[in-house]
Design an enzyme around this catalytic site. Structure first.
Site, PDB file in Angstrom:
ATOM      1  N   ALA A   1       0.844  -1.203   0.000  1.00  0.00           N
ATOM      2  CA  ALA A   1       0.000   0.000   0.000  1.00  0.00           C
ATOM      3  C   ALA A   1       0.868   1.237   0.000  1.00  0.00           C
ATOM      4  CB  ALA A   1      -0.933   0.002   1.219  1.00  0.00           C
TER       5      ALA A   1
ATOM      6  N   GLU B   1       4.581  11.567   0.354  1.00  0.00           N
ATOM      7  CA  GLU B   1       3.314  12.274   0.594  1.00  0.00           C
ATOM      8  C   GLU B   1       2.479  12.381  -0.684  1.00  0.00           C
ATOM      9  OE1 GLU B   1       3.184  15.601   3.198  1.00  0.00           O
ATOM     10  OE2 GLU B   1       5.032  15.038   4.236  1.00  0.00           O
TER      11      GLU B   1
ATOM     12  N   THR C   1       2.835  10.558  -4.811  1.00  0.00           N
ATOM     13  CA  THR C   1       3.697  10.719  -5.986  1.00  0.00           C
ATOM     14  C   THR C   1       3.123  11.747  -6.958  1.00  0.00           C
ATOM     15  OG1 THR C   1       2.570   8.999  -7.269  1.00  0.00           O
ATOM     16  CG2 THR C   1       4.383   8.282  -5.827  1.00  0.00           C
TER      17      THR C   1
END
Length: 390
Positions: free
Chosen positions: A130, A363, A365
């Protein structure tokens, strides 16, 4: 929109600037060599209140709004990015979940110690399965009486080695997909919490990222952040809230690189004159300056919108995307302007070039930001062209 800073924020920014120039920059090479931020620097940052930027005054923080935080983050971006990330992660995704989503009891318990830096904050979402697909979590949380039992792992968790308080996402109902994810406030001393290896990274020395393992980790029910099933939405809110701040840090780094490049181009002579008089070099500097001004306008506009409680999902994704891509382009041009010395590790340009690369990944892509922007465009179009009465 008026981005003029209140006098107290402008004064604090100047104090931070002096701290960066006189205290942090002189030891930047030590941070790079030792992969550690000197304890004295961390303590001075605590004494200045730099760990409480996002935390309301009633809990011991400075309670800055987003525009004010961006002004401080911009200054922090002008030094070693490992130090900047250490401070920025705590003030961003490390604390904002509790500030924005926590109940009063949770705020009273955690925020005062986080405001002083006694307790560092971290955000634990990413797992081996994930990353960009944040909904594909495998970590589970099963309620047993007055506790949840968590099992699973996380990786690439910034500040994990130094943090005491973690905002953790786990699956409470696998049958509900993203709506079965719940968020928790987890302390590193809870039984079953294990910190794994420290990752060896391309850049961001001094900012440590680790694996986390949850082995029948016991979390009190009162440490659930929000209701069951709200964790995925919470994660998206936390990440979106921090994007203007991350853009501001990138902005500061870009300005640092431009300043260094202009100085070098004025001093370095080739063919009997400073290289800044070579049109090719001057055009690179002009392009860098133009991108910085665009990024500055975007950053403070999104920060202002955030302070007005406006919907900034699209704009926050845009500024995160543009800020990280611009930082990489400007770092590349800075190396080119400096030539050989820009490639040498003893000079800071090489370090910024390496540090810039992660900004297009962490944070969210660049590709995910484009997905968010595109989805919002579709949503806005359909709303605008919705048939009457529908």
């Amino acid at each position: 929109m008026d981005f003029t800073l209140p006098e107290e924020i402008e004064s604090f920014r100047l104090i931070v600037r002096e701290f960066i120039e006189n205290e942090v920059e002189p030891v930047a090479h030590l941070i790079e060599e030792q992969n550690e931020i000197p304890p004295g620097i961390v303590q001075k940052a605590k004494d200045m209140g730099l760990f409480g930027l996002s935390i309301p005054e009633e809990y011991g923080g400075l309670g800055l709004n987003m525009v004010g935080k961006c002004a401080i983050f911009e200054e922090l971006g002008k030094t070693h990015n490992g130090f900047t990330t250490f401070i920025g992660t705590h003030n961003g995704i490390g604390t904002v979940g509790i500030v924005e989503l926590g109940n009063e009891e949770q705020k009273q318990r955690y925020l005062p110690n986080m405001a002083t830096g006694k307790w560092m904050g971290a955000f634990a979402l990413t797992e081996p399965s994930a990353g960009s697909n944040a909904a594909n979590l495998k970590t589970t949380a099963v309620r047993k009486g007055d506790r949840y039992i968590l099992n699973g792992s996380k990786h690439y968790i910034t500040n994990a080695q130094d943090a005491h308080v973690f905002t953790v996402m786990a699956v409470t109902d696998p049958s509900k997909g993203p709506k079965g994810i719940t968020s928790f406030i987890v302390e590193k001393d809870f039984p079953g919490f294990v910190i794994g290896k420290t990752e060896k990274k391309m850049g961001l020395r001094g900012s440590h990222s680790n694996e986390l393992f949850f082995e029948d980790l016991e979390v009190p029910v009162e440490n659930r952040l929000g209701a069951e099933g709200e964790g995925y939405v919470n994660a998206l809110k936390i990440l979106a809230n921090g994007r203007a701040g991350l853009a501001a840090r990138n902005l500061g780094s870009c300005q640092y690189l431009l300043d260094k490049s202009v100085q070098y181009a004025l001093e370095r002579e080739q063919f009997g004159k400073p290289i800044i008089e070579q049109q090719a070099v001057l055009h690179m500097l002009a392009d860098m300056a133009m991108e910085i001004e665009v990024l500055r306008s975007m950053t403070y506009r999104v920060a202002w919108m955030t302070d007005q409680n406006l919907n900034v999902i699209k704009e926050a994704a845009m500024v995160k995307l543009y800020g990280s891509e611009a930082y990489n382009r400007i770092a590349d041009k800075a190396v080119q302007v400096h030539g050989g010395i820009g490639y040498i590790a003893e000079y800071p340009i090489e370090r910024f070039y390496r540090d810039a690369r992660i900004t297009r990944i962490y944070e969210g892509t660049s590709e995910i930001q484009r997905n968010i922007i595109g989805a919002q465009l579709i949503k806005e179009y359909r709303k605008k062209h919705r048939p009457a009465g529908v």
